[in-house]
Design a protein around this motif. Structure first.
Motif, PDB file in Angstrom:
ATOM      1  N   TYR A 150      21.338  -1.334  14.283  1.00 52.01           N
ATOM      2  CA  TYR A 150      20.676   0.175  13.934  1.00 52.01           C
ATOM      3  C   TYR A 150      19.313   0.007  13.939  1.00 52.01           C
ATOM      4  N   THR A 151      18.465   0.842  14.190  1.00 51.50           N
ATOM      5  CA  THR A 151      17.089   0.802  14.058  1.00 51.50           C
ATOM      6  C   THR A 151      16.685   1.311  12.818  1.00 51.50           C
ATOM      7  N   VAL A 152      15.636   0.784  11.874  1.00 56.64           N
ATOM      8  CA  VAL A 152      15.316   1.162  10.802  1.00 56.64           C
ATOM      9  C   VAL A 152      13.857   1.444  10.638  1.00 56.64           C
ATOM     10  N   GLU A 153      13.501   2.920  10.564  1.00 55.54           N
ATOM     11  CA  GLU A 153      11.997   3.223  10.543  1.00 55.54           C
ATOM     12  C   GLU A 153      11.625   3.467   9.015  1.00 55.54           C
ATOM     13  N   MET A 154      10.420   3.204   8.968  1.00 60.07           N
ATOM     14  CA  MET A 154       9.658   3.573   7.647  1.00 60.07           C
ATOM     15  C   MET A 154       8.340   4.388   7.748  1.00 60.07           C
ATOM     16  N   ILE A 155       8.489   5.615   7.176  1.00 62.77           N
ATOM     17  CA  ILE A 155       7.227   6.332   7.206  1.00 62.77           C
ATOM     18  C   ILE A 155       7.032   6.467   5.744  1.00 62.77           C
ATOM     19  N   THR A 185       0.652  -0.936   0.028  1.00 62.02           N
ATOM     20  CA  THR A 185      -0.172   0.004   0.070  1.00 62.02           C
ATOM     21  C   THR A 185       0.813   1.260   0.079  1.00 62.02           C
ATOM     22  N   VAL A 186       2.225   1.208   0.047  1.00 63.05           N
ATOM     23  CA  VAL A 186       2.949   2.186   0.039  1.00 63.05           C
ATOM     24  C   VAL A 186       3.555   2.686  -1.310  1.00 63.05           C
ATOM     25  N   GLN A 187       3.346   3.912  -1.623  1.00 62.59           N
ATOM     26  CA  GLN A 187       4.018   4.144  -3.075  1.00 62.59           C
ATOM     27  C   GLN A 187       5.454   4.942  -2.811  1.00 62.59           C
ATOM     28  N   HIS A 188       5.462   5.882  -1.717  1.00 65.40           N
ATOM     29  CA  HIS A 188       6.849   6.709  -1.353  1.00 65.40           C
ATOM     30  C   HIS A 188       6.781   6.534  -0.085  1.00 65.40           C
ATOM     31  N   ALA A 189       8.237   6.335   0.252  1.00 69.14           N
ATOM     32  CA  ALA A 189       8.529   6.073   1.603  1.00 69.14           C
ATOM     33  C   ALA A 189       9.878   6.796   2.038  1.00 69.14           C
ATOM     34  N   LEU A 190       9.869   7.215   3.367  1.00 62.84           N
ATOM     35  CA  LEU A 190      11.261   7.770   4.040  1.00 62.84           C
ATOM     36  C   LEU A 190      11.612   6.697   4.866  1.00 62.84           C
ATOM     37  N   ILE A 191      13.076   6.078   4.777  1.00 64.44           N
ATOM     38  CA  ILE A 191      13.713   5.226   5.446  1.00 64.44           C
ATOM     39  C   ILE A 191      14.550   6.122   6.232  1.00 64.44           C
ATOM     40  N   THR A 192      14.577   5.655   7.832  1.00 67.99           N
ATOM     41  CA  THR A 192      15.599   6.392   8.602  1.00 67.99           C
ATOM     42  C   THR A 192      16.279   5.401   9.328  1.00 67.99           C
ATOM     43  N   LEU A 193      17.668   5.404   9.225  1.00 65.49           N
ATOM     44  CA  LEU A 193      18.501   4.397  10.188  1.00 65.49           C
ATOM     45  C   LEU A 193      19.075   5.231  11.355  1.00 65.49           C
ATOM     46  N   THR A 194      18.881   4.556  12.460  1.00 65.03           N
ATOM     47  CA  THR A 194      19.325   5.241  13.830  1.00 65.03           C
ATOM     48  C   THR A 194      20.187   4.489  14.528  1.00 65.03           C
ATOM     49  N   ASP A 195      21.411   4.716  14.921  1.00 68.35           N
ATOM     50  CA  ASP A 195      22.383   3.879  15.693  1.00 68.35           C
ATOM     51  C   ASP A 195      21.742   3.673  17.169  1.00 68.35           C
ATOM     52  N   LEU A 196      22.346   3.216  17.896  1.00 63.13           N
ATOM     53  CA  LEU A 196      21.633   2.726  19.244  1.00 63.13           C
ATOM     54  C   LEU A 196      21.669   4.037  20.148  1.00 63.13           C
ATOM     55  N   SER A 197      22.612   5.055  19.814  1.00 62.96           N
ATOM     56  CA  SER A 197      22.712   6.275  20.817  1.00 62.96           C
ATOM     57  C   SER A 197      21.303   7.189  20.426  1.00 62.96           C
TER      58      SER A 197
END
Length: 106
Positions: A83-88, A48-60
């Motif tokens: 790392y954590t990976v978030e998708m919006i 269902t997602v056409q365009h996404a923003l992917i963010t990689l964050t370190d543990l700090s």
């Protein structure tokens, strides 16, 4: 014995609630995971997602990479670690998806 038996029966009958996605079509994935530093990480978005923003964050908590889209992300600039990976969903910014854990190895 009666109290112990009753307690064991009570505990055996308890259920545990596990998080369930409201819509399985909202599931997304990253692979390979773990990924070797310098290799390409592939992001598979929900249907269902056409365009996404992917963010990689370190543990700090520091954002180390942001990418628009999901075809592939090169990990050459990232150090080995977790790392954590978030998708919006870029078209619907209030729509968030479960955060993924990513391991980058040497």
């Amino acid at each position: 014995w009666v109290n112990t038996t009753t307690m064991l029966e009570f505990l055996a009958c308890q259920t545990v609630d596990a998080p369930v996605l409201e819509n399985p079509a909202e599931e997304w994935n990253i692979y390979p995971n773990p990924v070797q530093a310098g290799k390409t990480l592939t992001v598979l978005p929900p249907e269902t997602v056409q365009h996404a923003l992917i963010t990689l964050t370190d543990l700090s908590g520091k954002t180390v990479l942001q990418a628009s889209g999901w075809d592939s992300i090169h990990t050459g600039s990232l150090m080995a670690g977790v790392y954590t990976v978030e998708m919006i969903d870029s078209d619907h910014p209030s729509r968030h998806f479960p955060v993924k854990k990513l391991e980058i190895t040497r």
